[in-house]
Design a protein around this motif. Sequence first.
Motif, PDB file in Angstrom:
ATOM      1  N   ARG A  88     -73.173-104.071  19.767  1.00 51.24           N
ATOM      2  CA  ARG A  88     -72.196-103.895  20.845  1.00 51.24           C
ATOM      3  C   ARG A  88     -71.824-105.237  21.471  1.00 51.24           C
ATOM      4  N   THR A  89     -72.801-106.103  21.620  1.00 51.15           N
ATOM      5  CA  THR A  89     -72.518-107.428  22.189  1.00 51.15           C
ATOM      6  C   THR A  89     -71.597-108.227  21.278  1.00 51.15           C
ATOM      7  N   PHE A  90     -71.877-108.224  19.971  1.00 49.07           N
ATOM      8  CA  PHE A  90     -71.042-108.980  19.049  1.00 49.07           C
ATOM      9  C   PHE A  90     -69.629-108.391  18.961  1.00 49.07           C
ATOM     10  N   ARG A  91     -69.527-107.068  19.043  1.00 46.23           N
ATOM     11  CA  ARG A  91     -68.190-106.455  19.084  1.00 46.23           C
ATOM     12  C   ARG A  91     -67.451-106.848  20.354  1.00 46.23           C
ATOM     13  N   GLN A  92     -68.181-106.986  21.446  1.00 47.68           N
ATOM     14  CA  GLN A  92     -67.562-107.392  22.703  1.00 47.68           C
ATOM     15  C   GLN A  92     -67.016-108.809  22.593  1.00 47.68           C
ATOM     16  N   PHE A  93     -67.736-109.689  21.915  1.00 49.16           N
ATOM     17  CA  PHE A  93     -67.212-111.036  21.678  1.00 49.16           C
ATOM     18  C   PHE A  93     -65.856-110.961  20.984  1.00 49.16           C
ATOM     19  N   VAL A  94     -65.769-110.123  19.951  1.00 45.59           N
ATOM     20  CA  VAL A  94     -64.511-109.985  19.209  1.00 45.59           C
ATOM     21  C   VAL A  94     -63.421-109.438  20.124  1.00 45.59           C
ATOM     22  N   SER A  95     -63.758-108.435  20.916  1.00 45.93           N
ATOM     23  CA  SER A  95     -62.783-107.855  21.848  1.00 45.93           C
ATOM     24  C   SER A  95     -62.307-108.874  22.864  1.00 45.93           C
TER      25      SER A  95
END
Length: 379
Positions: free
Chosen positions: A103-110
């Motif tokens: 979830r954290t890495f997806r948040q970086f992308v977002s």
Amino acid sequence: MSDSVSDAASPSRRHLLGLGASLGLGLGAGLILPPGLRPARAQAPLPAIPEKDAVIAFGHVGPVTDEGWTWSHDQGMKAVQAAFPQAKTLFVESIPYSADAARTFRQFVSNGANLVFATSSYGDFFSDVAKRAKKVGFLECDGRTTADNLGWYYFAHWYPTYVLGVAAGLMSKTGKLGYVASFPVPSCFASTNAFLMGARTVKPEASVQVISINSWFDPQAATQAGVALANNGCDFLFGIMDEAGYLQVAQQRGLKAAMWNTDMRRFGPDAYVSSIVVDSRKFYVDQVGRRIAGTWTPGTTLLPMGGGVDRDAWGRTVPEAVARQADAVREKILGGYTPFVGEIRDSKGKVRVAAGKTMSDLDLYNWDWSIEGVTGLGA
């Protein structure tokens, strides 16, 4: 500019896996690409981006104030900020090894990240996000997976560890060396093995007793392990922790100690011998520069001794003769010598590396057994 995009999550530590040192192709600033571990196909570089639009993200497994592993990588982010002042940097501390990581890495992308660094191994939690964000570059410290937009990097820490082993063998009176380990993972096997191999070149009867504390950051447990090792007759302590617990034990008990990650001598100035110091600043600046310029491709990069990992300056109580003899070995390694040559037996006496055979990059990467003379780590 820098943003912390979430509060610190529950503490956890990195799942360190060794990546063996290669003496192959050089790539500026002392970087080395192990030929046997490079992606099999050539990828097209990701397109250039203006510096003002660059968003660079760092995901850490510990707190940036740990004065150890994560602090060292945070210095790399600060070097990026200085080199590219118009770029935006994001970071999250203490990312657990769980679905929260993904979830954290997806948040970086977002949040618009163009390049994402995981400063420890997160396995599928990291690579699965990379698969779904093809326009973003991903680099994993201690990673094993490569893809069109995913690479890895690591440090060849076993070479300076071997050098410290030479110093330990010269300084130990009993030949009993103690080691505070985290878990029985390849980086700990490589570290304990290299340490003893170095020590045995000058004290053939030397041995290493290991106590694993099942954590990467637990000052109380590391201190207790240090006390137990001292009580068992070890007069030189080493380990792979991010804090100074067992160094303080060595100081109190009149022993010697070597550390990991940073210069910690102030916690035990009489006991401190040296430390394995990692420095990824040049690497991070280089990778961000390539991403901005449109020349970035996902590489497999090993930072060698003298170019990203090395020993710290010797402690004040290290005799000049000891420093000179250990540094002669260091210079020999820098010149291309590798000490990881058979015959090497495991802790049960079985020959694992035949006489004259050199351990390869993959052998070192997958080192999951203890050599003869190391006890307590398993295998």
